[in-house]
Design a protein around this motif. Structure first.
Motif, mmCIF file in Angstrom:
data_model
loop_
_atom_site.group_PDB
_atom_site.id
_atom_site.type_symbol
_atom_site.label_atom_id
_atom_site.label_comp_id
_atom_site.label_asym_id
_atom_site.label_seq_id
_atom_site.Cartn_x
_atom_site.Cartn_y
_atom_site.Cartn_z
ATOM 1 N N THR A 118 7.601 -12.556 -23.584
ATOM 2 C CA THR A 118 7.763 -11.387 -22.724
ATOM 3 C C THR A 118 8.585 -11.756 -21.501
ATOM 4 O O THR A 118 8.404 -12.836 -20.921
ATOM 5 N N MET A 119 9.440 -10.841 -21.075
ATOM 6 C CA MET A 119 10.213 -11.002 -19.838
ATOM 7 C C MET A 119 9.741 -9.959 -18.841
ATOM 8 O O MET A 119 9.446 -8.828 -19.221
ATOM 9 N N ARG A 120 9.669 -10.349 -17.581
ATOM 10 C CA ARG A 120 8.993 -9.485 -16.611
ATOM 11 C C ARG A 120 9.716 -9.488 -15.267
ATOM 12 O O ARG A 120 10.217 -10.535 -14.815
ATOM 13 N N VAL A 121 9.732 -8.308 -14.647
ATOM 14 C CA VAL A 121 10.252 -8.152 -13.281
ATOM 15 C C VAL A 121 9.168 -7.492 -12.434
ATOM 16 O O VAL A 121 8.601 -6.471 -12.835
ATOM 17 N N ARG A 122 8.877 -8.093 -11.292
ATOM 18 C CA ARG A 122 7.963 -7.480 -10.327
ATOM 19 C C ARG A 122 8.786 -7.014 -9.135
ATOM 20 O O ARG A 122 9.467 -7.816 -8.491
ATOM 21 N N ALA A 123 8.703 -5.722 -8.865
ATOM 22 C CA ALA A 123 9.435 -5.141 -7.739
ATOM 23 C C ALA A 123 8.434 -4.807 -6.640
ATOM 24 O O ALA A 123 7.473 -4.073 -6.868
ATOM 25 N N THR A 124 8.635 -5.343 -5.462
ATOM 26 C CA THR A 124 7.700 -5.119 -4.363
ATOM 27 C C THR A 124 8.438 -4.642 -3.119
ATOM 28 O O THR A 124 9.642 -4.856 -2.967
ATOM 29 N N ALA A 125 7.679 -3.998 -2.260
ATOM 30 C CA ALA A 125 8.177 -3.604 -0.945
ATOM 31 C C ALA A 125 7.029 -3.780 0.033
ATOM 32 O O ALA A 125 5.948 -3.221 -0.174
ATOM 33 N N PRO A 126 7.207 -4.590 1.065
ATOM 34 C CA PRO A 126 6.109 -4.830 2.013
ATOM 35 C C PRO A 126 5.720 -3.559 2.747
ATOM 36 O O PRO A 126 6.573 -2.748 3.125
ATOM 37 N N THR A 127 4.431 -3.377 2.913
ATOM 38 C CA THR A 127 3.891 -2.233 3.654
ATOM 39 C C THR A 127 3.602 -2.678 5.085
ATOM 40 O O THR A 127 3.129 -3.806 5.295
ATOM 41 N N PRO A 128 3.886 -1.834 6.067
ATOM 42 C CA PRO A 128 3.553 -2.208 7.456
ATOM 43 C C PRO A 128 2.075 -2.567 7.583
ATOM 44 O O PRO A 128 1.207 -1.854 7.077
ATOM 45 N N ARG A 129 1.797 -3.693 8.217
ATOM 46 C CA ARG A 129 0.432 -4.188 8.330
ATOM 47 C C ARG A 129 -0.216 -3.713 9.634
ATOM 48 O O ARG A 129 0.452 -3.598 10.664
ATOM 49 N N PRO A 130 -1.528 -3.441 9.596
ATOM 50 C CA PRO A 130 -2.245 -3.207 10.854
ATOM 51 C C PRO A 130 -2.121 -4.463 11.721
ATOM 52 O O PRO A 130 -2.094 -5.580 11.198
ATOM 53 N N LYS A 131 -2.051 -4.273 13.000
ATOM 54 C CA LYS A 131 -1.895 -5.406 13.904
ATOM 55 C C LYS A 131 -3.248 -6.018 14.204
ATOM 56 O O LYS A 131 -4.131 -5.372 14.772
ATOM 57 N N LEU A 132 -3.425 -7.254 13.791
ATOM 58 C CA LEU A 132 -4.665 -7.969 14.054
ATOM 59 C C LEU A 132 -4.423 -8.921 15.227
ATOM 60 O O LEU A 132 -3.548 -9.776 15.175
ATOM 61 N N GLY B 89 -7.702 -3.121 2.436
ATOM 62 C CA GLY B 89 -6.727 -3.747 1.549
ATOM 63 C C GLY B 89 -5.840 -2.722 0.865
ATOM 64 O O GLY B 89 -4.632 -2.920 0.729
ATOM 65 N N ALA B 90 -6.454 -1.611 0.425
ATOM 66 C CA ALA B 90 -5.675 -0.578 -0.248
ATOM 67 C C ALA B 90 -4.645 0.044 0.694
ATOM 68 O O ALA B 90 -3.515 0.345 0.295
ATOM 69 N N ALA B 91 -5.034 0.214 1.953
ATOM 70 C CA ALA B 91 -4.140 0.845 2.924
ATOM 71 C C ALA B 91 -2.985 -0.064 3.315
ATOM 72 O O ALA B 91 -1.911 0.408 3.695
ATOM 73 N N SER B 92 -3.191 -1.375 3.227
ATOM 74 C CA SER B 92 -2.156 -2.308 3.682
ATOM 75 C C SER B 92 -1.486 -3.062 2.538
ATOM 76 O O SER B 92 -0.664 -3.948 2.773
ATOM 77 N N ALA B 93 -1.830 -2.723 1.286
ATOM 78 C CA ALA B 93 -1.246 -3.426 0.140
ATOM 79 C C ALA B 93 0.234 -3.086 -0.014
ATOM 80 O O ALA B 93 0.668 -1.965 0.273
ATOM 81 N N ASP B 94 0.995 -4.056 -0.475
ATOM 82 C CA ASP B 94 2.415 -3.827 -0.736
ATOM 83 C C ASP B 94 2.593 -2.901 -1.935
ATOM 84 O O ASP B 94 1.747 -2.837 -2.832
#
Length: 358
Positions: A283-297, A172-177
């Motif tokens: 509170t006002m909030r912004v979540r900034a994400t970037a998808p990480t390449p996933r292992p191919k299952l 999970g840590a290796a493939s987390a965004d």
């Protein structure tokens, strides 16, 4: 005195109930306690033979027959069942129970602790655990998941087998965004000023964009979500309301109120919202994400109902708590089972990393 703090944090709940958790008797109440003290890996459970004589959850599993002492870690490590029996018997004698009853009690306490913490993470946040699939991994998780999954009422338990079971967290840590969260407290009551809210969100998104730029994330991979922590005026606790659009637009107030009421009643029960009260944004909030390449299952190309002969291991005695007796139980090699195999319980599926007790 009440103190409010606003710091980013990860919502993780941990319990002191793993394979190494120690089972001890409180002589004042004549009751048994499992954890949070642990034998760790060294000296480890009594069956490791490194000097510990206090029973652990793993010792209980060995006594019950959930774990084969001759096939632990795929046979790479031999366990001493006699030491597990002696350790559990020392506790059993204090409680006036049999060895099997005591071992079952140790397992049950650990399992109910697991169920309680999952309830805390679901029911107390407005979610029904019966709506979820339970993932059980690691060494001890699949051994006990049938019981605490049943206690929670979940419909399905999924166990990643072979090497993945013991490396699921790392997987999970290796493939987390990539995720960055930026928030700012700016308490204001309704009716709300859209310009004031949007100005704060603009500033927060600018910080997020700068961080993603520093991370080397191209703009095409950047994603943003926006939310507000809101509450009834005069209340202490607020709930997070996700915005449908990046910014508040004209005629935003009624849809925003409705989203708050929906989330509030999801958490606290239908009809709990007080619709005549003024609301506050905290509170006002912004979540900034970037998808990480996933292992191919890859999916299995063929499914087979036929259980390979090599998957069947010699049956062994297992004490089943619900039956209150020892039963000669089918044992299977999980590494040999084929996709599509279905096996009825009670049984134990063994792998080099964990055992699935069904």
């Amino acid at each position: 005195v009440q103190y409010d703090y606003f710091l980013p944090k990860v919502d993780i709940e941990a319990i002191g109930a793993g394979g190494g958790s120690l089972a001890v008797v409180d002589m004042m109440s004549k009751s048994m306690r499992v954890g949070p003290q642990s034998a760790g890996a060294d000296p480890g459970p009594a069956c490791y033979g490194k000097g510990n004589t206090t029973p652990t959850v793993t010792d209980a599993d060995v006594v019950l027959g959930y774990i084969d002492p001759d096939n632990f870690l795929g046979g790479r490590m031999k366990l001493d069942k006699s030491k597990s029996v002696a350790a559990v018997k020392a506790v059993a004698d204090k409680l006036g129970l049999s060895v099997n009853e005591t071992a079952a009690g140790i397992a049950k306490i650990a399992e109910f602790k697991m169920a309680d913490i999952i309830r805390k993470m679901t029911v107390e946040k407005g979610y029904d655990p019966r709506d979820f699939v339970l993932y059980a991994f690691g060494g001890a998780g699949p051994v006990h998941a049938s019981v605490f999954g049943s206690e929670l009422g979940v419909q399905k338990v999924v166990v990643p087998l072979r090497e993945i079971a013991s490396t699921w967290c790392a997987f999970g840590a290796a493939s987390a965004d990539i995720l960055h969260v930026y928030e700012q407290v700016d308490i204001q009551g309704s009716p709300f000023d859209a310009g004031r809210v949007n100005e704060v969100l603009d500033a927060l998104q600018a910080k997020a964009e700068a961080q993603l730029e520093k991370d080397g994330i191209p703009k095409a991979r950047r994603k943003f979500s926006f939310s507000l922590d809101m509450r009834h005026r005069g209340q202490i606790n607020e709930v997070e309301v996700t915005l449908e659009t990046p910014r508040l637009k004209a005629r935003f107030e009624e849809p925003l109120r409705n989203r708050f009421y929906h989330r509030y009643e999801q958490l606290y029960g239908k009809g709990a919202a007080y619709r005549s009260a003024r609301l506050e944004i905290v509170t006002m909030r912004v979540r900034a994400t970037a998808p990480t390449p996933r292992p191919k299952l890859t999916k299995a190309v063929r499914l087979s109902a036929a259980i390979p002969k090599a998957a069947k291991r010699p049956a062994r005695d297992v004490y089943w708590t619900d039956l209150k007796k020892v039963v000669k139980t089918p044992i299977f090699d999980g590494a040999v089972l084929a996709p599509g195999n279905r096996i009825a319980g009670p049984c134990v599926v063994e792998t080099a990393q964990t055992n699935v007790v069904v």
